[in-house]
Design a protein around this motif. Structure first.
Motif, mmCIF file in Angstrom:
data_model
loop_
_atom_site.group_PDB
_atom_site.id
_atom_site.type_symbol
_atom_site.label_atom_id
_atom_site.label_comp_id
_atom_site.label_asym_id
_atom_site.label_seq_id
_atom_site.Cartn_x
_atom_site.Cartn_y
_atom_site.Cartn_z
ATOM 1 N N SER A 205 0.839 -1.202 0.000
ATOM 2 C CA SER A 205 0.000 0.000 0.000
ATOM 3 C C SER A 205 0.875 1.253 0.000
ATOM 4 N N ARG A 206 0.251 2.382 -0.323
ATOM 5 C CA ARG A 206 0.985 3.653 -0.343
ATOM 6 C C ARG A 206 1.484 4.010 1.052
ATOM 7 N N GLU A 207 0.660 3.760 2.055
ATOM 8 C CA GLU A 207 1.078 4.064 3.427
ATOM 9 C C GLU A 207 2.214 3.147 3.863
ATOM 10 N N GLY A 208 2.110 1.854 3.531
ATOM 11 C CA GLY A 208 3.169 0.941 3.908
ATOM 12 C C GLY A 208 4.496 1.277 3.256
ATOM 13 N N GLN A 209 4.469 1.644 1.991
ATOM 14 C CA GLN A 209 5.705 2.020 1.304
ATOM 15 C C GLN A 209 6.311 3.278 1.900
ATOM 16 N N ALA A 210 5.463 4.249 2.260
ATOM 17 C CA ALA A 210 5.979 5.472 2.882
ATOM 18 C C ALA A 210 6.578 5.174 4.249
ATOM 19 N N GLN A 211 5.959 4.292 5.011
ATOM 20 C CA GLN A 211 6.491 3.933 6.321
ATOM 21 C C GLN A 211 7.849 3.251 6.203
ATOM 22 N N VAL A 212 7.975 2.329 5.240
ATOM 23 C CA VAL A 212 9.253 1.644 5.054
ATOM 24 C C VAL A 212 10.330 2.624 4.604
ATOM 25 N N GLU A 213 9.990 3.506 3.678
ATOM 26 C CA GLU A 213 10.980 4.472 3.202
ATOM 27 C C GLU A 213 11.430 5.392 4.333
ATOM 28 N N LEU A 214 10.512 5.795 5.194
ATOM 29 C CA LEU A 214 10.883 6.638 6.321
ATOM 30 C C LEU A 214 11.856 5.910 7.244
ATOM 31 N N ALA A 215 11.584 4.646 7.527
ATOM 32 C CA ALA A 215 12.486 3.879 8.384
ATOM 33 C C ALA A 215 13.853 3.699 7.731
ATOM 34 N N GLN A 216 13.884 3.450 6.419
ATOM 35 C CA GLN A 216 15.156 3.283 5.725
ATOM 36 C C GLN A 216 15.975 4.574 5.739
ATOM 37 N N LEU A 217 15.335 5.706 5.534
ATOM 38 C CA LEU A 217 16.064 6.974 5.522
ATOM 39 C C LEU A 217 16.606 7.317 6.906
ATOM 40 N N ASN A 218 15.824 7.050 7.944
ATOM 41 C CA ASN A 218 16.331 7.276 9.299
ATOM 42 C C ASN A 218 17.532 6.401 9.603
ATOM 43 N N TYR A 219 17.505 5.174 9.091
ATOM 44 C CA TYR A 219 18.641 4.267 9.285
ATOM 45 C C TYR A 219 19.845 4.717 8.459
ATOM 46 N N MET A 220 19.591 5.141 7.226
ATOM 47 C CA MET A 220 20.673 5.506 6.319
ATOM 48 C C MET A 220 21.349 6.815 6.722
ATOM 49 N N ILE A 262 18.282 14.058 2.633
ATOM 50 C CA ILE A 262 17.575 12.997 3.356
ATOM 51 C C ILE A 262 16.640 13.599 4.397
ATOM 52 N N ASN A 263 17.103 14.628 5.126
ATOM 53 C CA ASN A 263 16.243 15.279 6.122
ATOM 54 C C ASN A 263 15.024 15.914 5.468
ATOM 55 N N THR A 264 15.202 16.483 4.286
ATOM 56 C CA THR A 264 14.066 17.069 3.570
ATOM 57 C C THR A 264 13.064 15.994 3.176
ATOM 58 N N LYS A 265 13.569 14.861 2.698
ATOM 59 C CA LYS A 265 12.686 13.762 2.316
ATOM 60 C C LYS A 265 11.965 13.182 3.524
ATOM 61 N N ILE A 266 12.663 13.075 4.661
ATOM 62 C CA ILE A 266 12.037 12.565 5.882
ATOM 63 C C ILE A 266 10.897 13.472 6.316
ATOM 64 N N ALA A 267 11.123 14.790 6.246
ATOM 65 C CA ALA A 267 10.065 15.734 6.627
ATOM 66 C C ALA A 267 8.839 15.581 5.724
ATOM 67 N N LYS A 268 9.070 15.393 4.427
ATOM 68 C CA LYS A 268 7.948 15.219 3.492
ATOM 69 C C LYS A 268 7.186 13.928 3.786
ATOM 70 N N LEU A 269 7.912 12.827 4.056
ATOM 71 C CA LEU A 269 7.247 11.556 4.343
ATOM 72 C C LEU A 269 6.421 11.650 5.620
ATOM 73 N N ARG A 270 6.936 12.361 6.618
ATOM 74 C CA ARG A 270 6.173 12.499 7.852
ATOM 75 C C ARG A 270 4.898 13.307 7.634
ATOM 76 N N ARG A 271 4.963 14.314 6.780
ATOM 77 C CA ARG A 271 3.729 15.058 6.461
ATOM 78 C C ARG A 271 2.730 14.162 5.741
ATOM 79 N N ASP A 272 3.219 13.368 4.789
ATOM 80 C CA ASP A 272 2.315 12.468 4.067
ATOM 81 C C ASP A 272 1.684 11.443 5.004
#
Length: 511
Positions: A205-220, A262-272
């Protein structure tokens, strides 16, 4: 002497014979493909539309499983080119890995169970496990995780097996991964990155993919490193590579630019995710407004949660014998034996040492567990250490605030479990039920316990309802509890319990 005319006749005769032979071959293929001998006309194209259309009788879970298996790498099938003089020499294969663990506490069985689980995680991610080793230490080495001397032995194992990746059973610091890669000359991956990779493969799902990407970026973000001087080069003046305005900081390096992006992308994912959470909260509030009880199926990964949901509600969701097969929560509406409506939700599975990045990213999904009225805690009865699974899941319950929700332990896979293990778990967990989602054993008893554990309406009523208010009778069956019902000449006399909103509507007909 053969003249030109005879030569032409012979050539035409050979061509005719070859044409007849090809037609016979075509007839044989057509007869094999169509046993009835029917031949499609020249203007009639074969109907192959079934190839792209799903079988309408398949459930959504079976379609998801078929889609997941459309492209799967197979161990042992190699595509090495025989002629090495070809322009490109390539090989398509599974990632070949060696597993490494550090045993700091517990028994030998605990260490072996942890390594076996790591092997299952590696295979789920698409790897071929070549070897597995673990070391007894009081604590992991701060520089190389397994100690400087053991790294040399590990390097010999990697070279002997031809492995291209080393997977370590723990969450390693960036410096530990960097030191291991520098000495082993192969990729080093910790347990957190492995679980994140599995989540990235299974998110749908769109939400699941966004959640995984957020976790990956925080790790990376904490593990960015420069190869040579490329990522440490300062950017000033007219920046090359198209960085331009916004990239001309006062000596900003490439690695700092990547971290900023990466921080910019994380902020966008959290808004989504916040916007998606609003939709989920609206649905949850609607269920609360109608006083619909919620049951959450939670537990260790691959314990059979989706199979149990299918057995209890005929949901038809994806079922696969793999770790973290379910990432997107599924909610189904069902009824108790006396007709009361409630919802049942399947949730993502847990695992030992679940990465904190995942708990944070999937918090909106895990709220389904924390906000439930009852948790069906599913445990794999055939697992060597079911008590360890129970403890690991309850640790996550405490993190998300679900430890105060009433809990019913469901010991699944009774058909494959050792009776001695089942007796041990039942003695430790008195409030439990033993079931088999595969055979249906114990499902009736589980439903009976769910009925008894669901919250009861808290307002008692006694009303005489006119016959034209059949809608209230229907709502009482769905959301209330009817103790007695009698049809009289004046209307229907009903006595029972209901929630505050429904009892307020019944107050006008109270007797």
């Amino acid at each position: 002497m053969t003249n030109a005319r005879d030569f032409n006749l012979d050539a035409e005769l050979d061509a005719t014979r070859e044409w007849d032979r090809l037609e016979e071959a075509d007839d044989w293929v057509s007869g094999y493909a169509d046993p009835d001998g029917r031949d499609e006309g020249p203007d009639e194209a074969p109907d192959d539309s079934w190839a792209d259309e799903p079988d309408p009788e398949l459930t959504s879970g079976e379609l998801d499983l078929a889609e997941r298996h459309e492209l799967r790498r197979v161990a042992g099938l190699r595509t090495d080119l025989e002629d090495i003089t070809e322009v490109e020499y390539r090989q398509l294969r599974l990632e070949r890995v060696v597993l490494v663990g550090v045993w700091t506490e517990g028994s030998v069985e605990d260490a072996e169970n942890s390594m076996a689980e790591l092997a299952l995680l590696a295979e789920t991610a698409g790897s071929e496990v070549l070897d597995a080793i673990y070391q007894r230490r009081q604590k992991p080495d701060p520089a190389t995780y397994i100690g400087r001397g053991k790294v040399d032995g590990l390097r010999e194992i990697v070279q002997a097996t031809g492995a291209d990746t080393v997977i370590l059973d723990g969450e390693l610091a960036p410096s530990q991964l960097r030191n291991l890669e520098d000495r082993l000359k192969v990729k080093a991956v910790d347990r957190t990155a492995l679980i994140l990779d599995i989540f990235a493969q299974h998110a749908k799902s769109r939400e699941g993919q966004a959640q995984v990407e957020l976790a990956q970026l925080n790790y990376m973000k904490q593990r960015l490193r420069g190869w040579g001087g490329n990522l440490s080069r300062q950017a000033g003046g007219r920046v090359a590579a198209g960085a331009g305005i916004g990239g001309r900081g006062p000596g900003e390096t490439k690695i700092e630019t990547d971290r900023r992006r990466i921080n910019t992308k994380i902020a966008k994912l959290r808004r989504d995710l916040k916007a998606m959470k609003g939709t989920r909260d609206t649905k949850r509030a609607e269920r609360r407004r109608h006083a619909i009880p919620a049951v959450a199926i939670a537990g260790y990964t691959n314990a059979g949660k989706s199979s149990l949901l299918n057995r209890l509600t005929d949901a038809g969701v994806l079922v696969e014998n793999a770790l973290f097969a379910t990432l997107d929560p599924t909610t189904r509406r069902t009824t108790t034996t006396d007709g009361r409506v409630y919802t049942m939700s399947d949730t993502v599975g847990f695992v030992r040492h679940l990465p904190h990045q995942l708990i944070e990213a999937f918090r909106s999904t895990l709220e389904e567990v924390a906000d439930a009225d009852l948790i069906l805690h599913v445990v794999d009865g055939s697992h060597p250490d079911p008590e360890g699974q129970l403890a690991a899941v309850r640790e996550v319950f405490a993190e998300i605030g679900a430890d105060r929700v009433p809990e019913l332990v469901v010991i699944n896979k009774a058909d494959a479990a050792d009776p001695m293990v089942l007796a041990r778990v039942r003695q430790r967990e008195p409030h439990c039920v033993v079931v088999s989602a595969k055979t249906g054993e114990g499902i009736t008893e589980a439903l009976r316990l769910v009925d008894s554990e669901l919250p009861r309406p808290d307002v008692e009523f006694h009303a005489l309802l006119p016959y034209e208010r059949g809608d209230l009778i229907n709502r009482l069956h769905q959301h209330g509890e009817i103790a007695s019902l009698e049809h009289t000449a004046d209307g229907t006399v009903v006595h029972g319990r209901a929630n505050a909103d429904l009892a307020g509507e019944l107050a006008a007909y109270a007797v």
